[in-house]
Design a protein around this motif. Structure first.
Motif: not given
Length: 239
Positions: A11, A15, A44-45, A141, A192-195, A198, A231
């Motif tokens: 992450q 960013i 939150s991202t 997101g 912007i995608v994290a986790g 997803k 990420d």
């Protein structure tokens, strides 16, 4: 459309890359048009991204900030996208108040708020009804249900193609959101995608064929650049 996909190690790197990209687009926009317009996403991202932007020395008077969607709550409500961005970024810098274009959520009628924001955008961009102005950057997101902005699967907002702004719906709670044609008129859209949660949605977004009303992020096909910054937890399965 120019589409680019980047999978970053974590992450922090996500960013850093997003910041680099935004600053590059900002410099170009100010050189070419004298101002930079950006629409923010909630969740939150992007919060550390906004905190990072707040530490930069930038021509704040030339930067105009909008929101791609907003929950229909007062601006000081903990769930407000505007409040998050103000605390992380906008309240920390010397940006003129008139350069912050918040979505109105102070009436009892979300449809009236959506119409008011649409009029505000038309005035700002000097565009006529039916015209789609182009923001320099729209940040998005994506939820694990593949929604983006407040464009949720199988909701009426996905059918709105003749407006810039409409009312979204999440479990019966109204939201105000950019329509997908307005998002698609942008010069640059950055997801912007994290986790790892997803991954299933991303598999459908990047599949050759899938239903856009079930996976709304597939509707985002901008006339300009499309960036997917992921990420490793989110993007490691993508070829």
């Amino acid at each position: 459309m120019s589409k680019k996909v980047e999978v970053l190690p974590d992450q922090g790197a996500l960013i850093t890359r997003a910041l680099e990209l935004i600053l590059s687009k900002m410099e170009t926009a100010i050189q070419e048009r004298g101002q930079f317009t950006i629409a923010l996403s909630g969740g939150s991202t992007p919060k550390p991204l906004y905190e990072a932007i707040s530490t930069q020395k930038l021509p704040w008077d030339k930067i105009h900030v909008f929101w791609g969607d907003e929950r229909y709550v007062p601006p000081d409500h903990p769930d407000s996208n505007q409040l998050m961005a103000r605390r992380a970024w906008l309240d920390r810098v010397d940006i003129p108040t008139g350069n912050i274009h918040a979505i109105p959520t102070n009436q009892n009628d979300p449809a009236a708020g959506a119409a008011e924001y649409e009029r505000h955008l038309q005035e700002f961009f000097h565009s006529s009804p039916g015209e789609l102005p182009s923001l320099d950057v729209i940040l998005l997101g994506m939820g694990d249900d593949a929604h983006t902005a407040s464009l949720f699967p199988h909701t009426e907002a996905l059918k709105v193609t003749d407006k810039l702004i409409t009312v979204g719906n999440k479990d019966g709670n109204p939201r105000i959101t950019f329509t997908y044609p307005f998002i698609n008129s942008a010069r640059c859209v950055i997801f912007i995608v994290a986790g790892a949660n997803k991954k299933p949605a991303l598999a459908q977004i990047f599949a050759p064929v899938a239903d856009e009303f079930t996976y709304p992020s597939r509707l985002i096909q901008p006339q300009g650049e499309l960036w997917w910054l992921l990420d490793a937890a989110a993007g490691s399965d993508l070829k």
